[in-house]
Design a protein around this motif. Structure first.
Motif, short mmCIF file in Angstrom:
data_model
loop_
_atom_site.label_atom_id
_atom_site.label_comp_id
_atom_site.label_asym_id
_atom_site.label_seq_id
_atom_site.Cartn_x
_atom_site.Cartn_y
_atom_site.Cartn_z
N VAL A 25 14.04 -26.87 -7.90
CA VAL A 25 13.78 -26.44 -9.28
C VAL A 25 14.68 -27.21 -10.26
N LYS A 26 14.87 -28.49 -9.96
CA LYS A 26 15.78 -29.25 -10.82
C LYS A 26 15.08 -29.81 -12.06
N SER A 27 13.77 -29.61 -12.15
CA SER A 27 13.02 -30.14 -13.29
C SER A 27 11.80 -29.25 -13.53
N ALA A 28 11.13 -29.50 -14.67
CA ALA A 28 9.92 -28.73 -14.96
C ALA A 28 8.87 -28.98 -13.87
N GLU A 29 8.80 -30.22 -13.39
CA GLU A 29 7.82 -30.53 -12.35
C GLU A 29 8.12 -29.70 -11.08
N GLY A 30 9.39 -29.51 -10.79
CA GLY A 30 9.79 -28.69 -9.65
C GLY A 30 9.29 -27.25 -9.81
N SER A 50 17.77 -20.48 -6.23
CA SER A 50 19.13 -20.89 -6.60
C SER A 50 19.16 -21.37 -8.04
N ALA A 51 20.35 -21.72 -8.48
CA ALA A 51 20.50 -22.31 -9.81
C ALA A 51 19.79 -23.66 -9.83
N MET A 52 19.29 -24.05 -11.01
CA MET A 52 18.51 -25.29 -11.11
C MET A 52 19.40 -26.52 -10.94
N GLY A 53 18.94 -27.46 -10.14
CA GLY A 53 19.65 -28.74 -9.99
C GLY A 53 21.13 -28.54 -9.67
N LYS A 78 27.49 -26.25 -23.63
CA LYS A 78 26.35 -26.95 -24.24
C LYS A 78 25.53 -27.69 -23.17
N ALA A 79 26.23 -28.29 -22.22
CA ALA A 79 25.53 -29.04 -21.17
C ALA A 79 24.59 -28.10 -20.38
N VAL A 80 25.08 -26.90 -20.11
CA VAL A 80 24.25 -25.92 -19.37
C VAL A 80 23.06 -25.49 -20.21
N VAL A 81 23.32 -25.19 -21.48
CA VAL A 81 22.25 -24.74 -22.38
C VAL A 81 21.21 -25.85 -22.56
N ASN A 82 21.67 -27.08 -22.81
CA ASN A 82 20.72 -28.17 -23.06
C ASN A 82 19.84 -28.43 -21.83
N PHE A 83 20.43 -28.37 -20.65
CA PHE A 83 19.67 -28.63 -19.43
C PHE A 83 18.52 -27.62 -19.31
N HIS A 84 18.84 -26.34 -19.47
CA HIS A 84 17.78 -25.33 -19.34
C HIS A 84 16.77 -25.43 -20.48
N ILE A 131 30.77 -15.91 -14.26
CA ILE A 131 30.26 -17.04 -15.05
C ILE A 131 29.25 -17.88 -14.26
N VAL A 132 29.61 -18.23 -13.03
CA VAL A 132 28.75 -19.11 -12.23
C VAL A 132 27.38 -18.45 -11.96
N SER A 133 27.36 -17.12 -11.89
CA SER A 133 26.11 -16.40 -11.62
C SER A 133 25.04 -16.65 -12.68
N PHE A 134 25.43 -17.14 -13.86
CA PHE A 134 24.42 -17.41 -14.89
C PHE A 134 23.44 -18.49 -14.44
N GLY A 135 23.84 -19.35 -13.53
CA GLY A 135 22.92 -20.37 -13.02
C GLY A 135 21.69 -19.74 -12.41
N GLU A 136 21.89 -18.76 -11.54
CA GLU A 136 20.77 -18.10 -10.88
C GLU A 136 20.03 -17.16 -11.83
N LEU A 137 20.79 -16.51 -12.75
CA LEU A 137 20.11 -15.62 -13.70
C LEU A 137 19.17 -16.43 -14.58
N LEU A 138 19.61 -17.62 -15.01
CA LEU A 138 18.77 -18.46 -15.86
C LEU A 138 17.57 -19.02 -15.09
N SER A 139 17.82 -19.54 -13.90
CA SER A 139 16.71 -20.16 -13.16
C SER A 139 15.62 -19.14 -12.87
N THR A 140 16.00 -17.93 -12.43
CA THR A 140 14.97 -16.94 -12.09
C THR A 140 14.25 -16.44 -13.33
N THR A 141 14.98 -16.35 -14.45
CA THR A 141 14.35 -15.89 -15.69
C THR A 141 13.28 -16.90 -16.12
#
Ligand code: ASP
Ligand code: MG
Length: 432
Positions: A25-30, A50-53, A78-84, A131-141
């Motif tokens: 899930v590292k990209s929209a295509e994923g 898992s968290a994206m990429g 910002k890097a995390v926000v921009n990626f998602h 803090i790190v858990s936001f990766g999975e919360l964002l990817s699943t959302t």
């Protein structure tokens, strides 16, 4: 007297677990590909993501700047926000659809910003998990929103409310007893649930994690608690291979492996599954499939109970980034049991896991994953009683099902620091 009318009828519907790692899930295509795979499943499904990429690494940077009061905190966020955000714009070109997902994602960004706008507590590990858990919360959302956008009825489940651990932050120990009913209530009988790998919660609602790369383990625990029919881990490789195609010319897929073989391989450093994944599955005899998300029609590998003799090819595992540590008691006393238990106690207190151990009368050698900061702290403690020598930049090569010729060929141009062989396995610690 038993009143049959009051007995609820539980029809056991077959349930499967799918796990998608960061690379899938590292990209929209994923995410679109995940949707194609999930939409083809007929059974009830729990999808663990898992968290994206490389977002867990990116969030580790956030933790470090927050905890150490560094000025790059807002850049790292910002890097995390921009990626998602860039994945969201690609997945939802239509503005109205994007508004829906943005509402949930903005809420997560706000929660993250609220955490880092306060002072950190004294516990690095506690801050790390929340803090790190936001990766999975964002990817699943994002994935759940995309599935719904594609008219697939997916329920987003916050696993922190049903997968319960103690408060051993960064390596939470799951309580199967407390989690069982909560997980069964959250997932059973539902057609499609989307939930997070790697993260969990304490009984008092604090966020914990299960150790890096822990999403496979989440999938296995859920399978055990839900009595799932099977688990599939969707990967960027075609299955369990006998060697890393980046290092070896001729590699093959191993179609069937026993639980025992799989646990040995992952313990030796085969990165295809997390070492803790096998036990919860073996305990309930639940098969595990490792399949390619790039070619989902290929069968991949199956890990299951297998008592007969399986003829397996030689399997090569290179565990990189190791350090070889040698300890000699300063007073020239034997490395006896009491000393060993003290040494292992010190290792455990630094959460260091040894990958190979060798001892003689007055010397004790260990090969382990190298993390400079932790390692230096640990050897300072050991120096009180031991003369400490070590080599960094070593790797541990394991050959399962070796022949003497193959072992000879693989190690021909290497200086060998430590060598161990038994009937099935040959292991070498060599400089890189
Ligand atoms: N996102 C976590 C990590 O990168 C868990 C996982 O990928 O399994 O470590
Ligand atoms: Mg990951």
């Amino acid at each position: 007297m038993c009143n049959f009318a009051s007995v609820k009828l539980h029809i056991i519907q077959p349930m499967k677990i799918y796990k998608f790692g960061g690379a899938s899930v590292k990209s929209a295509e994923g995410v679109r590909n995940l949707e194609r795979i999930v939409s083809q499943a007929n059974d009830n499904l729990v999808v663990v993501i898992s968290a994206m990429g490389k977002m867990t690494n990116a969030l580790e940077l956030v933790v470090n700047s927050f905890f150490n009061h560094k000025p790059d905190l807002s850049d790292n966020i910002k890097a995390v926000v921009n990626f998602h955000d860039s994945i969201i714009s690609d997945l939802f070109p239509d503005e109205n659809a994007r508004k829906v997902v943005n509402a949930s994602v903005e809420k997560l960004y706000a929660d993250l910003n609220a955490i880092v706008s306060n002072k950190p507590s004294l516990s690095y590990d506690f801050e790390y998990d929340r803090i790190v858990s936001f990766g999975e919360l964002l990817s699943t959302t994002i994935v759940a929103a995309y599935l719904r956008h594609r008219a697939i009825n997916a329920e987003w489940v916050d696993i922190r409310r049903c997968l319960i651990t103690d408060n051993n932050y960064r390596e939470g120990n799951v309580s199967m007893e407390i989690s069982e009913n909560l997980c069964r209530e959250a997932f059973l009988g539902k057609k499609l649930s989307i939930t997070q790998g790697f993260i969990a919660g304490t009984p008092t609602n604090q966020t914990t994690t299960l150790g890096r790369e822990g999403s496979d383990y989440t999938a296995a625990i859920l399978a055990n608690l839900l009595d799932a029919e099977d688990v599939t881990i969707w990967k960027d490789v075609p299955g369990v291979m006998n060697a890393d195609p980046k290092l070896y010319k001729e590699v093959e897929i191993i179609p069937v492996l026993s639980y025992k073989e799989a646990i040995e391989l992952s313990y030796c450093g085969a990165s295809v599954i997390h070492p803790k994944t096998v036990k919860p599955l073996q305990n309930k005899q639940i098969p595990l499939y490792v399949r390619s998300f790039i070619n989902p029609s290929e069968p991949g590998s199956k890990i299951c109970r297998y008592n007969q003799h399986l003829t397996l090819p030689p399997i090569f595992i290179h565990k990189k980034n190791q350090v070889l540590l040698s300890l000699t008691p300063r007073d020239f006393s034997f490395i006896a049991e009491e000393r060993l238990s003290k040494i292992f106690g010190i290792l455990a207190s630094y959460r260091i896991k040894s990958s190979l151990v060798e001892m003689s009368a007055i010397s004790f050698s260990l090969c382990m994953d190298y993390n400079e900061v932790t390692f230096n702290k640990m050897i300072e403690e050991l120096r009180d009683e031991y003369e400490v020598l070590y080599n960094t930049d070593v790797e541990l090569i394991t050959i399962r099902h070796y022949t003497p010729e193959i072992a000879q060929r693989i190690t021909a141009n290497h200086l060998i620091y430590v060598e161990q062989r038994n009937r099935l396995t040959a292991r070498f610690v060599v400089p890189v």
